[in-house]
Design a protein around this motif. Structure first.
Motif, PDB file in Angstrom:
ATOM      1  N   CYS A  74       0.829  -1.214   0.000  1.00 10.79           N
ATOM      2  CA  CYS A  74       0.000   0.000   0.000  1.00 10.79           C
ATOM      3  C   CYS A  74       0.860   1.260   0.000  1.00 10.79           C
ATOM      4  N   GLN A  75       0.288   2.344  -0.484  1.00 12.23           N
ATOM      5  CA  GLN A  75       1.016   3.609  -0.582  1.00 12.23           C
ATOM      6  C   GLN A  75       1.476   4.140   0.773  1.00 12.23           C
ATOM      7  N   PRO A  76       0.628   4.133   1.833  1.00 14.50           N
ATOM      8  CA  PRO A  76       1.116   4.576   3.141  1.00 14.50           C
ATOM      9  C   PRO A  76       2.131   3.564   3.680  1.00 14.50           C
ATOM     10  N   SER A  77       3.342   3.999   3.945  1.00 13.87           N
ATOM     11  CA  SER A  77       4.401   3.066   4.334  1.00 13.87           C
ATOM     12  C   SER A  77       4.232   2.544   5.753  1.00 13.87           C
ATOM     13  N   GLU A  78       3.300   3.119   6.524  1.00 15.54           N
ATOM     14  CA  GLU A  78       3.048   2.640   7.891  1.00 15.54           C
ATOM     15  C   GLU A  78       1.753   1.833   7.988  1.00 15.54           C
ATOM     16  N   ASP A  79       1.169   1.509   6.860  1.00 15.94           N
ATOM     17  CA  ASP A  79      -0.050   0.702   6.852  1.00 15.94           C
ATOM     18  C   ASP A  79       0.274  -0.733   6.452  1.00 15.94           C
ATOM     19  N   PHE A  80       0.309  -1.618   7.454  1.00 15.87           N
ATOM     20  CA  PHE A  80       0.571  -3.032   7.225  1.00 15.87           C
ATOM     21  C   PHE A  80      -0.702  -3.858   7.398  1.00 15.87           C
ATOM     22  N   SER A  81      -1.851  -3.184   7.318  1.00 17.82           N
ATOM     23  CA  SER A  81      -3.137  -3.873   7.366  1.00 17.82           C
ATOM     24  C   SER A  81      -3.255  -4.821   6.188  1.00 17.82           C
ATOM     25  N   ASN A  82      -4.186  -5.757   6.276  1.00 16.83           N
ATOM     26  CA  ASN A  82      -4.522  -6.593   5.121  1.00 16.83           C
ATOM     27  C   ASN A  82      -5.965  -6.392   4.743  1.00 16.83           C
ATOM     28  N   TYR A  83      -6.191  -6.290   3.446  1.00 15.08           N
ATOM     29  CA  TYR A  83      -7.496  -6.062   2.864  1.00 15.08           C
ATOM     30  C   TYR A  83      -7.675  -7.117   1.774  1.00 15.08           C
ATOM     31  N   TRP A  84      -8.831  -7.746   1.725  1.00 16.81           N
ATOM     32  CA  TRP A  84      -9.004  -8.708   0.643  1.00 16.81           C
ATOM     33  C   TRP A  84     -10.463  -8.898   0.237  1.00 16.81           C
ATOM     34  N   THR A  85     -10.636  -9.345  -0.996  1.00 17.01           N
ATOM     35  CA  THR A  85     -11.947  -9.696  -1.534  1.00 17.01           C
ATOM     36  C   THR A  85     -11.787 -10.995  -2.324  1.00 17.01           C
ATOM     37  N   ALA A  86     -12.911 -11.539  -2.752  1.00 17.50           N
ATOM     38  CA  ALA A  86     -12.860 -12.712  -3.636  1.00 17.50           C
ATOM     39  C   ALA A  86     -12.271 -12.312  -4.985  1.00 17.50           C
ATOM     40  N   SER A  87     -11.836 -13.300  -5.738  1.00 16.33           N
ATOM     41  CA  SER A  87     -11.382 -13.081  -7.112  1.00 16.33           C
ATOM     42  C   SER A  87     -12.560 -13.249  -8.061  1.00 16.33           C
TER      43      SER A  87
END
Length: 342
Positions: A74-87
């Motif tokens: 992700c663009q923010p270098s301090e954001d190590f969250s995970n985000y996901w959706t189906a394919s």
């Protein structure tokens, strides 16, 4: 819902409504550590972005994404969250499938697949920033939508999960609850807006939804009040996932009887099963500092990295299978038998 374009808003007035950033693809894999922790493979395929500590065991309380990740897509270098959706898959007339790739949004054209993420402090038109929101806490996670939803009434339980048939990359309306019924020149944009009221206690819940709520009346955009059971107002997390359909837009490739040919990786051909997952992983108080700044898109307190750096962050696929990126496949991964054809 008619959303004013972000490009237009940027020139109307100084606004304090949101942050918006791109995230490149971290991995496409059949894993779901939120719904199916420890299961490898999980029932259906996902596309995942964010921190590279993503794995099947990250549901454990001691899995600190910000400390265990060494990079983020992700663009923010301090954001190590995970985000996901189906394919998403395209079903050919002969019954074979190919995975539909993703592409970057306006302003993030160079990113490798992935999606766009928003954190809304207030509605897009709230230039005075009348309301304050609280950042999520370490260990927080949630999902929205249901892969078992197959009718519009079932999908309407989640009012802000929609599709936009892109005529060009700036199209933002109309939005529908089901898949577009005709080819979309610039792709299909899947929109997911998460609930914005938290019970203030639980970082998760058995169904990963009930610790969150929609406003008691009205909407987040209209600044509707949170219910007493969920009194803490949090930022609205929103995903925009743009599936590049140009290779699949010939009407002669669509089903002869006129139905639409796109299929979610869990087998849904209606689109009503749209859903997404979120696991918080911002470093320290970085997200709260950004939300308190009352900024628009690019914020002084948000440390960023280049698209080139975003694109470098990835993890290897854990499940070794053909997901239909290069070849046409007989069945969607995780689906026991090929879907019946009309």
């Amino acid at each position: 819902m008619h959303w004013t374009s972000l490009a237009t808003l940027a020139f109307v007035a100084p606004s304090n409504a949101l942050i918006r950033f791109g995230c490149s693809q971290l991995v496409v894999d059949r894993l779901d550590p939120l719904v199916n922790p420890g299961m490898e493979p999980s029932p259906h395929l996902h596309q995942i972005i964010g921190g590279n500590s993503f794995n099947t065991s990250m549901y454990k309380e001691d899995h600190d994404l910000a400390k265990l990740s060494t990079c983020t897509s992700c663009q923010p270098s301090e954001d190590f969250s995970n985000y996901w959706t189906a394919s998403l898959f395209f079903r050919a007339r002969n019954g074979t499938y190919k995975r539909v790739p993703q592409k970057g949004n306006v302003g993030f054209e160079g990113q490798r697949g992935g999606m766009t993420v928003y954190y809304m402090q207030a509605s897009l038109g709230d230039y005075q920033q009348k309301a304050k929101v609280k950042a999520f806490q370490p260990g927080f996670r949630m999902l929205i939508g249901s892969p078992t939803a197959s009718t519009k009434p079932e999908a309407d339980r989640y009012p802000q999960l929609t599709y936009t048939c892109l005529q060009d990359m700036n199209t933002r309306y109309p939005e529908t609850k089901d898949f577009p019924s005709k080819p979309c020149p610039a792709g299909i944009m899947v929109n997911l807006r998460f609930p914005t009221c938290w019970n203030g206690v639980d970082l998760d819940s058995p169904d990963h939804i009930s610790h969150m709520s929609y406003p008691a009346n009205g909407t987040f955009e209209s600044q509707g009040p949170c219910p007493a059971s969920h009194p803490v107002r949090v930022a609205q997390v929103m995903y925009e996932v743009i599936f590049e359909t140009k290779a699949f837009n010939k009407k002669t490739d669509w089903p002869a009887e006129g139905s639409q040919p796109f299929v979610w990786s869990f087998g849904d051909t209606t689109g009503f099963g749209n859903h997404g997952d979120y696991v918080f992983g911002w470093k320290d108080d970085s997200l709260q500092n950004i939300l308190d700044e009352e900024c628009y898109v690019q914020c002084k307190t948000m440390k960023t990295q280049s698209i080139e750096e975003m694109n470098k962050c990835s993890v290897s696929r854990k499940v070794n299978e053909n997901v239909g990126d290069d070849d046409w496949i007989e069945a969607i991964p995780g689906q026991k038998t090929p879907m019946a054809q009309e």
